[in-house]
Motif scaffolding. Structure first.
Motif: not given
Length: 269
Positions: A243-264
């Motif tokens: 993911x850093x190769x793709x262009x991100x500076x930092x890469x994190x894993x969300x401990x809560x896991x996938x959640x639909x609409x979490x950006x809302x």
């Protein structure tokens, strides 16, 4: 109401419409709707897919494949420059302006093919999340037969499995713009970074995931039952490097896991 009764109600609804254009993404809902429509209306149904910058190439190709298997006339409208100001600026009404533009184009295609109605795959469960795009569908008189027939996501998966549809257990997917926080400008470059990152998660064998972005941070969400797959030093290192190769500076894993609409979550409803 039994699931079988809902299916019969759906078929009756489609017969009433006589000819339809299905707004088609190739996801669980629209794929089920297209198959039932094809079985019910025959050649009086077409599928219309909009291919713009917020759509994954993989999803477009899968939609092409499924529609071909169904023998449906599938029209893909390529929009090279999706220059909708309100979409690019990415305010909380982004989805409204996007849907309005997309469905105006689909209605135009339907008119060219002498199709009476445009339908989409909104189901009963979709009413539970923040979805300003539903207002645009209402304004444009788009019909949502799955919702009208009280079909839930689980109903659709059950019926899809009975009909041997490949999408019966397909993970939920949404346009790539949903990975970007409101207020952050949407660009092709950012969307392609998200797409490449999620393609990598597919290669690793993950099924339900999102790569959300926060400036130069990639926040990975995967299904709670899949988080354990990350817990090896090798996989963590490889994902971080990729993911850093793709262009991100930092890469994190969300401990809560996938959640639909979490950006809302930040929206005051």
């Amino acid at each position: 109401m039994e699931v079988s009764e809902k299916l019969e109600k759906l078929k009756a609804k489609l017969l009433e419409l006589e000819s339809i254009a299905v707004a088609y993404s190739g996801g669980v809902d629209s794929n089920f709707l297209l198959k039932v429509a094809k079985d019910t209306l025959g050649d009086n149904v077409i599928a219309v897919t909009l291919h713009a910058m917020m759509h994954s190439q993989r999803e477009i190709e899968e939609a092409r494949q499924y529609a071909k298997e169904f023998g449906v006339n599938h029209i893909v409208v390529n929009v090279e420059n999706f220059q909708v100001k309100e979409f690019i600026e990415n305010n909380t009404q982004r989805c409204y302006y996007c849907k309005k533009t997309v469905f105006e184009k689909i209605k135009s295609v339907a008119k060219e093919h002498n199709i009476k109605y445009v339908v989409d795959g909104t189901n009963l469960d979709d009413l539970g999340d923040y979805r300003p795009g539903l207002k645009a569908l209402e304004e444009l008189n788009i019909i949502s037969p799955l919702k009208e027939c009280n079909l839930t996501k689980e109903d659709i998966r059950v019926l899809s499995k009975e009909m041997n549809l490949k999408t019966f257990n397909k993970p939920a997917f949404a346009c790539l713009a949903t990975r970007i926080p409101y207020g952050t400008k949407i660009t092709k470059e950012v969307l392609r970074k998200i797409e490449k990152s999620e393609e990598y998660l597919i290669e690793l064998g993950f099924e339900q995931f999102r790569v959300r972005i926060h400036e130069d941070i990639a926040r990975i969400e995967v299904g709670k039952d899949e988080i354990h797959k990350f817990f090896s030093e090798d996989k963590l290192n490889k994902t971080n490097n990729k993911l850093k190769e793709i262009g991100f500076k930092y890469v994190t894993l969300d401990m809560a896991g996938y959640e639909m609409g979490s950006m809302n979550k930040t929206i005051q409803k």
